[in-house]
Enzyme design. Structure first.
Site, PDB file in Angstrom:
ATOM      1  N   GLY A   8       0.826  -1.209   0.000  1.00 58.16           N
ATOM      2  CA  GLY A   8       0.000   0.000   0.000  1.00 58.16           C
ATOM      3  C   GLY A   8       0.855   1.251   0.000  1.00 58.16           C
ATOM      4  O   GLY A   8       0.586   2.215   0.716  1.00 58.16           O
ATOM      5  N   ASP A  60      -3.193  -7.189  -5.235  1.00 65.49           N
ATOM      6  CA  ASP A  60      -4.132  -7.007  -4.136  1.00 65.49           C
ATOM      7  C   ASP A  60      -3.674  -7.900  -2.990  1.00 65.49           C
ATOM      8  O   ASP A  60      -3.659  -9.128  -3.116  1.00 65.49           O
ATOM      9  CB  ASP A  60      -5.539  -7.407  -4.614  1.00 65.49           C
ATOM     10  CG  ASP A  60      -6.593  -7.320  -3.522  1.00 65.49           C
ATOM     11  OD1 ASP A  60      -6.239  -7.061  -2.345  1.00 65.49           O
ATOM     12  OD2 ASP A  60      -7.778  -7.525  -3.836  1.00 65.49           O
ATOM     13  N   TYR A 154     -12.715  -1.716  11.134  1.00 59.94           N
ATOM     14  CA  TYR A 154     -11.321  -1.277  11.077  1.00 59.94           C
ATOM     15  C   TYR A 154     -10.618  -1.527  12.413  1.00 59.94           C
ATOM     16  O   TYR A 154      -9.476  -2.006  12.452  1.00 59.94           O
ATOM     17  CB  TYR A 154     -11.292   0.215  10.734  1.00 59.94           C
ATOM     18  CG  TYR A 154      -9.940   0.792  10.393  1.00 59.94           C
ATOM     19  CD1 TYR A 154      -9.251   0.383   9.251  1.00 59.94           C
ATOM     20  CD2 TYR A 154      -9.358   1.775  11.191  1.00 59.94           C
ATOM     21  CE1 TYR A 154      -8.016   0.939   8.928  1.00 59.94           C
ATOM     22  CE2 TYR A 154      -8.130   2.340  10.874  1.00 59.94           C
ATOM     23  CZ  TYR A 154      -7.459   1.913   9.739  1.00 59.94           C
ATOM     24  OH  TYR A 154      -6.235   2.468   9.422  1.00 59.94           O
TER      25      TYR A 154
END
Length: 243
Positions: A8, A60, A154
């Site tokens: 990321g 991914d 999260y």
């Protein structure tokens, strides 16, 4: 050749970490990203402008087969390479109250933050163990340490990563591999761009949002040989917010 892999890494905190590792520790960077080609190429250019080198690796992290294929292909093209620093930074938010949370919003967040950690780290750890050296740093969040309303998914994903960090650290410490996590609070990135900084900074003792570069400085230290006796730690970087 020793490399650092940042997942990321095209924008925000990941971008700054990649830059910092290239400049401070002089690691050639393997930069993972999922979809934003323009941002990834921009980060690659910034690293090269600073005198570093960067390879882009598009996959991914939540797709185990894609992770294995991309890393194995890169390894076959770089037979003398060893990824000795791994920064698990990939993550997304899908905020909302738990009672109305859609299954896909739960699963996507957990798949990228938690399962992504497993997919990438598990695939690389054997070579680190064989080499008897490594640095694994997981980017978690204040949400994973204290929990944040509206972010149950999260908080769950990052909280699980906190536990994984502490457990894995104990498994691999004898091979001179450290496993730590950094837990940022409110940091100026695309992820916090729509938040009301003026209102929220009242709850932050430091009275401001943090900068992505400040998180990157901390990660750079933990990735260095200076941090060899620090492992299993969750280092908060949040301007003084605690539960």
């Amino acid at each position: 050749m020793k490399y650092a892999l940042v997942t990321g890494g095209s924008r925000g905190i990941g971008r700054e970490i990649a830059l910092k590792l290239a400049i401070d520790l002089e690691y050639p960077i393997v930069l993972n990203y999922q979809s934003n080609d323009a941002a990834a190429n921009n980060t690659k250019a910034a690293i090269e402008d600073a005198g570093g080198t960067c390879d882009l690796l598009k996959f991914d992290v939540s797709d185990q087969q894609a992770v294995h294929t991309a890393i194995d292909t890169w390894m076959s093209e770089h037979p003398d390479a060893l990824i000795e620093v791994l920064i698990n930074n990939a993550g997304i938010t899908r905020d909302g109250l738990f009672m109305w949370m859609k299954p896909e919003d739960w699963h996507q967040v957990v798949d990228i933050s938690l399962n992504g950690f497993y997919n990438v780290t598990n695939h690389l750890i054997q070579k680190m163990l064989s080499n008897r050296y490594g640095r694994i740093i997981n980017v978690v969040s204040v949400s994973g340490v204290k929990g944040t309303p509206g972010q149950t998914n999260y908080s769950a994903a990052k909280g699980a990563l906190v536990g994984a960090t502490k457990a894995l650290a104990q498994e691999v410490a004898k091979r001179k591999i450290t496993v730590n996590a950094v837990a940022p609070g409110f940091i100026k990135t695309d992820m916090t761009a729509e938040m009301d900084e003026k209102d929220l900074k009242r709850m932050i003792p430091a009275n401001r949002f943090g900068e992505a570069e400040e998180v990157a400085d901390l990660v750079s230290f933990l990735a260095s040989k200076k941090a060899s006796y620090i492992t299993g730690e969750i280092v908060n970087i949040n301007g003084g917010i605690y539960s």
